[in-house]
Design a protein around this motif. Structure first.
Motif, PDB file in Angstrom:
ATOM      1  N   GLN A  15      -2.117  -7.060  -8.746  1.00  0.00           N
ATOM      2  CA  GLN A  15      -3.427  -6.707  -9.285  1.00  0.00           C
ATOM      3  C   GLN A  15      -3.361  -5.907 -10.582  1.00  0.00           C
ATOM      4  OE1 GLN A  15      -4.786  -9.195  -7.382  1.00  0.00           O
ATOM      5  NE2 GLN A  15      -6.579  -7.970  -7.851  1.00  0.00           N
ATOM      6  N   ALA A  16      -2.190  -5.388 -10.958  1.00  0.00           N
ATOM      7  CA  ALA A  16      -2.058  -4.689 -12.239  1.00  0.00           C
ATOM      8  C   ALA A  16      -1.762  -5.649 -13.393  1.00  0.00           C
ATOM      9  CB  ALA A  16      -0.971  -3.618 -12.159  1.00  0.00           C
ATOM     10  N   MET A  17      -1.505  -6.923 -13.096  1.00  0.00           N
ATOM     11  CA  MET A  17      -1.259  -7.898 -14.153  1.00  0.00           C
ATOM     12  C   MET A  17      -2.549  -8.170 -14.919  1.00  0.00           C
ATOM     13  SD  MET A  17       1.458 -10.731 -12.736  1.00  0.00           S
ATOM     14  CE  MET A  17       0.375 -11.394 -11.505  1.00  0.00           C
ATOM     15  N   SER A  18      -2.401  -8.790 -16.081  1.00  0.00           N
ATOM     16  CA  SER A  18      -3.550  -9.154 -16.917  1.00  0.00           C
ATOM     17  C   SER A  18      -4.601  -9.873 -16.084  1.00  0.00           C
ATOM     18  CB  SER A  18      -3.104 -10.078 -18.056  1.00  0.00           C
ATOM     19  OG  SER A  18      -2.122  -9.442 -18.841  1.00  0.00           O
ATOM     20  N   GLY A  19      -5.849  -9.389 -16.155  1.00  0.00           N
ATOM     21  CA  GLY A  19      -6.939  -9.994 -15.403  1.00  0.00           C
ATOM     22  C   GLY A  19      -7.087  -9.470 -13.990  1.00  0.00           C
ATOM     23  N   GLY A  20      -6.137  -8.674 -13.507  1.00  0.00           N
ATOM     24  CA  GLY A  20      -6.186  -8.142 -12.152  1.00  0.00           C
ATOM     25  C   GLY A  20      -7.121  -6.947 -12.034  1.00  0.00           C
ATOM     26  N   SER A  21      -7.448  -6.604 -10.810  1.00  0.00           N
ATOM     27  CA  SER A  21      -8.449  -5.566 -10.550  1.00  0.00           C
ATOM     28  C   SER A  21      -8.015  -4.161 -10.955  1.00  0.00           C
ATOM     29  CB  SER A  21      -8.841  -5.575  -9.066  1.00  0.00           C
ATOM     30  OG  SER A  21      -7.718  -5.260  -8.265  1.00  0.00           O
ATOM     31  N   ILE A  22      -6.708  -3.908 -11.114  1.00  0.00           N
ATOM     32  CA  ILE A  22      -6.302  -2.586 -11.586  1.00  0.00           C
ATOM     33  C   ILE A  22      -5.552  -2.658 -12.919  1.00  0.00           C
ATOM     34  CG2 ILE A  22      -6.317  -1.529  -9.288  1.00  0.00           C
ATOM     35  CD1 ILE A  22      -3.220  -1.546  -9.408  1.00  0.00           C
ATOM     36  N   ASN A  23      -5.697  -3.751 -13.660  1.00  0.00           N
ATOM     37  CA  ASN A  23      -5.067  -3.865 -14.972  1.00  0.00           C
ATOM     38  C   ASN A  23      -5.609  -2.816 -15.932  1.00  0.00           C
ATOM     39  OD1 ASN A  23      -5.222  -5.453 -17.925  1.00  0.00           O
ATOM     40  ND2 ASN A  23      -3.240  -5.494 -16.877  1.00  0.00           N
ATOM     41  N   GLU A  83      -2.567   2.433  -7.060  1.00  0.00           N
ATOM     42  CA  GLU A  83      -1.733   1.546  -6.248  1.00  0.00           C
ATOM     43  C   GLU A  83      -2.005   1.785  -4.758  1.00  0.00           C
ATOM     44  OE1 GLU A  83       0.058  -0.942  -7.042  1.00  0.00           O
ATOM     45  OE2 GLU A  83       0.587  -0.682  -9.149  1.00  0.00           O
ATOM     46  N   PRO A  84      -1.944   0.727  -3.948  1.00  0.00           N
ATOM     47  CA  PRO A  84      -2.171   0.856  -2.506  1.00  0.00           C
ATOM     48  C   PRO A  84      -1.106   1.712  -1.826  1.00  0.00           C
ATOM     49  CG  PRO A  84      -2.210  -1.450  -3.209  1.00  0.00           C
ATOM     50  CD  PRO A  84      -1.708  -0.656  -4.359  1.00  0.00           C
ATOM     51  N   THR A  85      -1.476   2.358  -0.741  1.00  0.00           N
ATOM     52  CA  THR A  85      -0.558   3.239  -0.016  1.00  0.00           C
ATOM     53  C   THR A  85       0.583   2.474   0.661  1.00  0.00           C
ATOM     54  OG1 THR A  85      -1.950   3.176   1.953  1.00  0.00           O
ATOM     55  CG2 THR A  85      -2.327   4.982   0.399  1.00  0.00           C
ATOM     56  N   GLU A  86       0.448   1.172   0.832  1.00  0.00           N
ATOM     57  CA  GLU A  86       1.504   0.367   1.445  1.00  0.00           C
ATOM     58  C   GLU A  86       2.691   0.159   0.498  1.00  0.00           C
ATOM     59  OE1 GLU A  86      -2.368  -1.050   3.365  1.00  0.00           O
ATOM     60  OE2 GLU A  86      -1.737  -0.442   1.374  1.00  0.00           O
TER      61      GLU A  86
END
Length: 132
Positions: A15-23, A83-86
């Motif tokens: 999700q941190a990649m381009s277009g992802g929800s945490i980018n 980032e998620p806790t997992e």
């Protein structure tokens, strides 16, 4: 050079990649390009919300993602809090043999409910496209 301006490499594959929800957490980071890990990892989907890397001795594959140059401040203040806790921060091997920071699965999460091995799917974006 001040601590605020020192940089490290950060590999992202979800999700941190381009277009992802945490980018958005990488908006001030320098994009170094698309790349892949060494063939030493399994790749998991966690509830189809985000993926996680897991290092293995055998049966690993190269996982695609993006590489960024980030300051310690960007990492500490922007990316890691989202980032998620997992997942936890670790050092991984890239396809060229160099190292990079990356998020990886916490050991106790590998067997958790909703965790599915997607190593053979060709990466997070291909997995999501197939699911859609």
């Amino acid at each position: 050079m001040s601590e605020q301006s020192k940089t490290v490499r950060m590999f992202v594959n979800g999700q941190a990649m381009s277009g992802g929800s945490i980018n958005f957490a990488l908006k001030d980071a320098k994009f170094l390009g698309a790349t892949s890990t060494a063939a030493r990892y399994r790749f998991y989907s966690v509830r189809d919300e985000f993926p996680g890397l897991w290092p293995v001795e055998q049966g690993g594959q190269s996982i695609p993602g993006e590489l960024y140059e980030v300051t310690y401040a960007q990492l500490r203040d922007s990316l890691l809090p989202n980032e998620p806790t997992e997942l936890e921060l670790g050092v991984i091997e890239m396809e060229d043999g160099s190292g990079s920071l990356s998020m990886k699965m916490r050991a106790e999460e590998i067997e958790a409910e909703g965790v599915v091995d997607i190593t053979n799917e060709g990466g997070w974006l291909k997995y999501l496209a197939r699911k859609a």
